[in-house]
Design an enzyme around this catalytic site. Structure first.
Site, PDB file in Angstrom:
ATOM      1  N   TYR A 168      -2.869  -0.781  10.260  1.00 40.79           N
ATOM      2  CA  TYR A 168      -2.773  -1.116   8.591  1.00 40.79           C
ATOM      3  C   TYR A 168      -1.494  -0.730   7.859  1.00 40.79           C
ATOM      4  O   TYR A 168      -0.691  -1.397   7.361  1.00 40.79           O
ATOM      5  CB  TYR A 168      -3.760  -0.178   7.971  1.00 40.79           C
ATOM      6  N   SER A 219       0.881  -1.295   0.022  1.00 35.64           N
ATOM      7  CA  SER A 219       0.089   0.087   0.005  1.00 35.64           C
ATOM      8  C   SER A 219       0.847   1.152  -0.124  1.00 35.64           C
ATOM      9  O   SER A 219       2.167   1.366   0.388  1.00 35.64           O
ATOM     10  CB  SER A 219      -1.073  -0.039   1.297  1.00 35.64           C
TER      11      SER A 219
END
Length: 583
Positions: free
Chosen positions: A461, A448
């Site tokens: 995350y 990401s």
């Protein structure tokens, strides 16, 4: 294991030393060696085949214990063809053999394979690192200026052919010590341990006649040589002597054709990875003998107008929606067989159906990447039914936002189990399969843009995705020598269903719903769709790219984190309330 039974077959005064072992009632596999080998080069493969078949080898004229006629003309392809037919007629007169050949053994075997009526003696042909000289000659005639570089590269690989045509040079080199040096040459160039044959010097010196008798006539005056015999092509992708491109276009000259690739050098399929070669042989011969075509063999079948990834298996986790679904469609459109996995079996099945509806090949399977046993079951299924994958896309992920101090142990476990451990499982299990089956595969890990910068809004995350990025770099270094590529894909604000499923800790359900809706509006306005990420994944595999920041914001975050860490730390303190899973 049965002992070799020796027999001499005589044709026109030439003694051909043959060996046979195994049950005569089983299908016969006839092996033809190349240069500068003799029939003993097949011993490791014969051991790997076990008692499944009757195995026959012979020393071609000029090698081993067979006769070595002096005239160069005695080594023409027609003579070698008739030698092979004589061996078949003597050792398997009532049943066609399954021919397996390597190097010059394969080159010479194309002559009998393309002979009219050969199917009465030959049931199938498996060729390893040896093209038909006539096919090569025809291809050179057809090539235009655009293919000149490919021709020059092959000429560079084949420098020794010119040397073999110089009077006395090659035979003299073998007699002056090249035979003693041969095991060391194999060790340095192929990474293989092999002892020199007692006849190595004379095998090398005499075998030069094969090149002199056939190379120039076939390349300069190529004939039309076709066959209807089923052919299996095993390509050594790191072959120093036979460029894989020489074997392209073979379907123009054959009937049913299967193509397998092994990430190894010229002698690797025989001396380094005989078990894998034996597995391919057994599967192919069983089918020719009447067994149903396995899924792995069916994938290897060469079909006209197939895509660039035809024959490849791509395994994708989290394929039920978003990036995973679009990646499945992208690889399916390129001719690959796609295994779509997801914790939701219905969504995985829907993606597979979409791939099939678009003309591709796909299967689906329920898998929970967070569960080691589920991933191990998936890996066993793939290995047993489909063979090692060529590409693995570890895509499955979940989003979690909110302060670290409000994130419970269970929250951390869930995020790390899916986002990190799911990737670890996929890399570990399928990377091992690629190595064991000698695949030049590729592993893609979806990280990401959040991996590049710290954020008070995404501690769990961002931590999981940063770990995926580092894992990818470590694995890429580990597998580089194995010919396996590893890439990290770092999307930014991608409009996928993950934003609607992301959880926000430390708030009530009403506030969580509001933040989800806000994140979905933001990502939707950004308008960066998952199909663009899928194209980036395909390109990363094709070009073996290490790290791919897909969107503009991902690239910006990457460079900000690298060039201005203090600024990145200050930005991390900004409380962006509506920030969901940044992916």
């Amino acid at each position: 294991m049965d002992q070799w039974q020796h027999r001499t077959v005589i044709r026109d005064g030439i003694n051909l030393a043959t060996r046979r072992r195994g049950d005569p009632g089983r299908p016969a596999v006839l092996c033809v060696h190349g240069y500068p080998d003799n029939g003993e080069v097949w011993d490791a493969l014969a051991d790997a085949l076990g008692d499944r078949f009757q195995v026959i080898t012979y020393d071609v004229r000029g090698a081993g214990a067979s006769s070595a006629p002096a005239p160069v003309a005695a080594y023409r392809l027609a003579e070698l063809r008739d030698d092979l037919f004589a061996v078949i007629d003597a050792l398997s007169p009532d049943r066609p053999v399954h021919l397996v050949a390597h190097d010059w053994g394969s080159i010479q075997s194309w002559e009998p394979v393309t002979e009219p009526g050969a199917e009465r003696r030959i049931a199938s042909f498996t060729t390893l690192s040896g093209p038909c000289l006539d096919h090569v000659g025809q291809s050179l005639r057809r090539r235009g200026a655009g293919d000149m570089m490919a021709s020059l590269r092959q000429l560079a690989k084949s420098w020794y052919i010119g040397a073999f045509h110089l009077p006395a040079l090659a035979p003299l080199a073998w007699k002056l010590g090249l035979a003693d040096a041969w095991p060391g040459i194999l060790r340095r160039t192929e990474g293989l341990e092999a002892a020199a044959s007692p006849t190595q010097s004379q095998d090398g010196a005499r075998g030069v006649a094969l090149y002199r008798a056939n190379m120039l006539p076939c390349l300069l005056h190529p004939r039309e040589r076709r066959t209807t015999i089923p052919v299996q092509l095993i390509v050594a992708t790191r072959d120093r002597y036979v460029a894989p491109g020489l074997l392209d276009g073979l379907s123009d000259w054959t009937g049913p054709l299967w193509r397998r690739e092994m990430n190894t050098g010229h002698w690797g399929p025989l001396l380094g990875h005989a078990a894998v070669t034996a597995d391919y042989l057994g599967e192919f011969i069983d089918h020719i003998e009447g067994a149903p075509e396995s899924a792995r063999l069916a994938r290897a079948r060469v079909r006209p107008n197939a895509g660039p990834d035809a024959g490849k298996l791509v395994v994708i986790t989290g394929a039920g929606s978003g990036i995973g679904r679009e990646t499945a469609l992208a690889f399916g459109g390129r001719g690959a067989t796609v295994l779509c996995t997801d914790i939701d079996p219905d969504s995985a099945a829907a993606t597979a159906e979409a791939v099939r509806a678009a003309g591709g090949e796909a299967l689906s399977r329920k898998t929970d990447v967070a569960n080691a046993r589920s991933m191990e079951a998936l890996a066993r299924y793939v290995e047993r039914e489909l063979g090692a994958p060529d590409v693995v896309v570890n895509n499955a992920g979940i989003g979690l936002a909110g302060p670290l101090l409000d994130t419970s142990v269970q929250d951390w476990k869930q995020v790390l189990d899916v986002n990190l451990w799911g990737v670890i499982h996929g890399c570990r299990l399928f990377g091992r399969q690629m190595i064991d089956q000698v695949k030049a595969g590729h592993i893609v890990n979806v990280s990401s843009a959040s991996a590049y910068l710290p954020s008070r809004a995404l501690p769990a995350y961002a931590t999981s995705k940063s770990a995926v990025l580092m894992l990818t770099e470590c694995l890429r270094a580990e597998l580089a020598d194995r010919g396996i590529g590893v890439s990290a894909i770092c999307p930014g604000l991608i409009d996928t269903p993950i934003t609607g499923r992301a959880r926000f800790v430390g708030v009530d359900e009403e506030e969580q719903g509001r933040r989800r809706q806000a994140a979905q509006r933001l990502y939707h306005r950004r308008g960066f769709t998952p199909d663009r990420v899928a194209r980036a994944i395909v390109d990363a595999v094709r070009d073996n790219r290490a790290e791919v920041p897909v969107s503009m914001e991902a690239s910006g975050m990457r460079w900000l984190g690298r060039l201005a860490p203090p600024l990145a730390r200050r930005l991390a303190r900004v409380d962006v309330e509506r920030l969901g899973a940044n992916r």
